[in-house]
Design a protein around this motif. Structure first.
Motif, PDB file in Angstrom:
ATOM      1  N   PRO A 149       0.780  -1.137   0.109  1.00 39.33           N
ATOM      2  CA  PRO A 149      -0.051   0.069   0.003  1.00 39.33           C
ATOM      3  C   PRO A 149       0.735   1.390   0.073  1.00 39.33           C
ATOM      4  O   PRO A 149       2.067   1.160   0.436  1.00 39.33           O
ATOM      5  CB  PRO A 149      -0.965  -0.178   1.208  1.00 39.33           C
ATOM      6  N   GLU A 150       0.092   2.247  -0.379  1.00 45.83           N
ATOM      7  CA  GLU A 150       0.845   3.658  -0.527  1.00 45.83           C
ATOM      8  C   GLU A 150       1.382   3.794   0.969  1.00 45.83           C
ATOM      9  O   GLU A 150       0.611   3.622   2.071  1.00 45.83           O
ATOM     10  CB  GLU A 150      -0.145   4.754  -0.793  1.00 45.83           C
ATOM     11  N   GLY A 151       2.517   4.450   0.973  1.00 42.00           N
ATOM     12  CA  GLY A 151       3.213   4.741   2.475  1.00 42.00           C
ATOM     13  C   GLY A 151       3.756   3.671   3.104  1.00 42.00           C
ATOM     14  O   GLY A 151       4.219   3.867   4.253  1.00 42.00           O
ATOM     15  N   LYS A 152       3.850   2.639   2.601  1.00 41.75           N
ATOM     16  CA  LYS A 152       4.474   1.266   3.200  1.00 41.75           C
ATOM     17  C   LYS A 152       5.739   0.848   2.268  1.00 41.75           C
ATOM     18  O   LYS A 152       5.551   1.257   1.077  1.00 41.75           O
ATOM     19  CB  LYS A 152       3.449   0.430   3.537  1.00 41.75           C
ATOM     20  N   GLU A 162       4.548   9.831  -0.552  1.00 43.96           N
ATOM     21  CA  GLU A 162       3.605   8.958   0.174  1.00 43.96           C
ATOM     22  C   GLU A 162       3.526   9.065   1.723  1.00 43.96           C
ATOM     23  O   GLU A 162       2.725   8.446   2.193  1.00 43.96           O
ATOM     24  CB  GLU A 162       3.926   7.862  -0.232  1.00 43.96           C
ATOM     25  N   GLY A 163       4.315  10.144   2.492  1.00 45.18           N
ATOM     26  CA  GLY A 163       4.158  10.181   3.611  1.00 45.18           C
ATOM     27  C   GLY A 163       5.472   9.354   4.412  1.00 45.18           C
ATOM     28  O   GLY A 163       5.507   9.538   5.479  1.00 45.18           O
ATOM     29  N   VAL A 164       6.383   8.640   3.646  1.00 44.95           N
ATOM     30  CA  VAL A 164       7.297   7.942   4.184  1.00 44.95           C
ATOM     31  C   VAL A 164       8.433   8.901   4.395  1.00 44.95           C
ATOM     32  O   VAL A 164       9.045   9.457   3.614  1.00 44.95           O
ATOM     33  CB  VAL A 164       7.756   6.837   3.194  1.00 44.95           C
ATOM     34  N   GLU A 165       8.940   8.863   5.657  1.00 43.01           N
ATOM     35  CA  GLU A 165      10.136   9.653   6.184  1.00 43.01           C
ATOM     36  C   GLU A 165      11.518   8.874   5.656  1.00 43.01           C
ATOM     37  O   GLU A 165      11.598   7.888   5.925  1.00 43.01           O
ATOM     38  CB  GLU A 165       9.998  10.038   7.835  1.00 43.01           C
ATOM     39  N   ILE A 166      12.353   9.734   5.314  1.00 39.57           N
ATOM     40  CA  ILE A 166      13.646   9.116   5.003  1.00 39.57           C
ATOM     41  C   ILE A 166      14.672   9.898   5.746  1.00 39.57           C
ATOM     42  O   ILE A 166      14.974  11.007   5.890  1.00 39.57           O
ATOM     43  CB  ILE A 166      14.110   9.500   3.593  1.00 39.57           C
ATOM     44  N   GLU A 167      15.554   9.054   6.429  1.00 37.35           N
ATOM     45  CA  GLU A 167      16.489   9.647   7.491  1.00 37.35           C
ATOM     46  C   GLU A 167      17.845   9.413   7.164  1.00 37.35           C
ATOM     47  O   GLU A 167      17.811   8.316   6.030  1.00 37.35           O
ATOM     48  CB  GLU A 167      16.548   8.729   8.649  1.00 37.35           C
ATOM     49  N   LYS A 168      18.552  10.570   7.142  1.00 35.90           N
ATOM     50  CA  LYS A 168      19.993  10.646   6.655  1.00 35.90           C
ATOM     51  C   LYS A 168      19.805  10.392   5.113  1.00 35.90           C
ATOM     52  O   LYS A 168      21.035   9.671   4.843  1.00 35.90           O
ATOM     53  CB  LYS A 168      20.804   9.428   7.497  1.00 35.90           C
ATOM     54  N   ASP A 169      18.900  10.813   4.370  1.00 38.18           N
ATOM     55  CA  ASP A 169      18.915  10.613   2.975  1.00 38.18           C
ATOM     56  C   ASP A 169      18.926   9.307   2.158  1.00 38.18           C
ATOM     57  O   ASP A 169      18.922   9.318   1.292  1.00 38.18           O
ATOM     58  CB  ASP A 169      19.847  11.470   2.369  1.00 38.18           C
ATOM     59  N   LYS A 170      18.764   8.178   3.205  1.00 39.50           N
ATOM     60  CA  LYS A 170      18.663   6.859   2.617  1.00 39.50           C
ATOM     61  C   LYS A 170      18.035   5.952   3.448  1.00 39.50           C
ATOM     62  O   LYS A 170      17.754   4.780   2.841  1.00 39.50           O
ATOM     63  CB  LYS A 170      19.893   6.401   2.155  1.00 39.50           C
TER      64      LYS A 170
END
Length: 107
Positions: free
Chosen positions: A16-19, A82-90
């Motif tokens: 699903p979106e966001g996963k 989609e609202g997914v947070e990316i930490e440290k750019d990856k």
């Protein structure tokens, strides 16, 4: 098309979106505990044809694993959209964003 390939496509379509899911997790869901590299091949060769949400697939460390800078940026952009947070750019927090098709992390 092999049965494994068909199953991989179905699993990827179900994210699903966001996963996100990992390459190895998808392989296991499709019936092969050692098929992560095959999942990479399937994504590379069939994503466009089957309109797969390829950007929702990451490695087991929670990293965006694409080496090509343009594709890497696109995947990062699509996940963030989609609202997914990316930490440290990856990195994607698997505890927060990983999808389990049957609802069970132990599948």
């Amino acid at each position: 098309m092999t049965i494994f390939t068909e199953k991989v496509i179905a699993v990827i379509r179900a994210i699903p979106e966001g996963k996100v899911m990992t390459y190895g997790q998808i392989a296991k869901c499709a019936g092969s505990t050692r098929g992560a590299r095959q999942v990479v091949r399937i994504l590379h060769s069939l994503s466009q044809k089957h309109r797969l949400p390829w950007h929702r697939v990451i490695n087991a460390k929670g990293e965006i694993a694409i080496a090509d800078p343009e594709s890497y940026e696109l995947q990062s952009f699509l996940l963030r959209a989609e609202g997914v947070e990316i930490e440290k750019d990856k990195y994607v927090c698997l505890e927060r964003y990983q999808f389990f098709p049957d609802g069970d992390p132990g599948f």
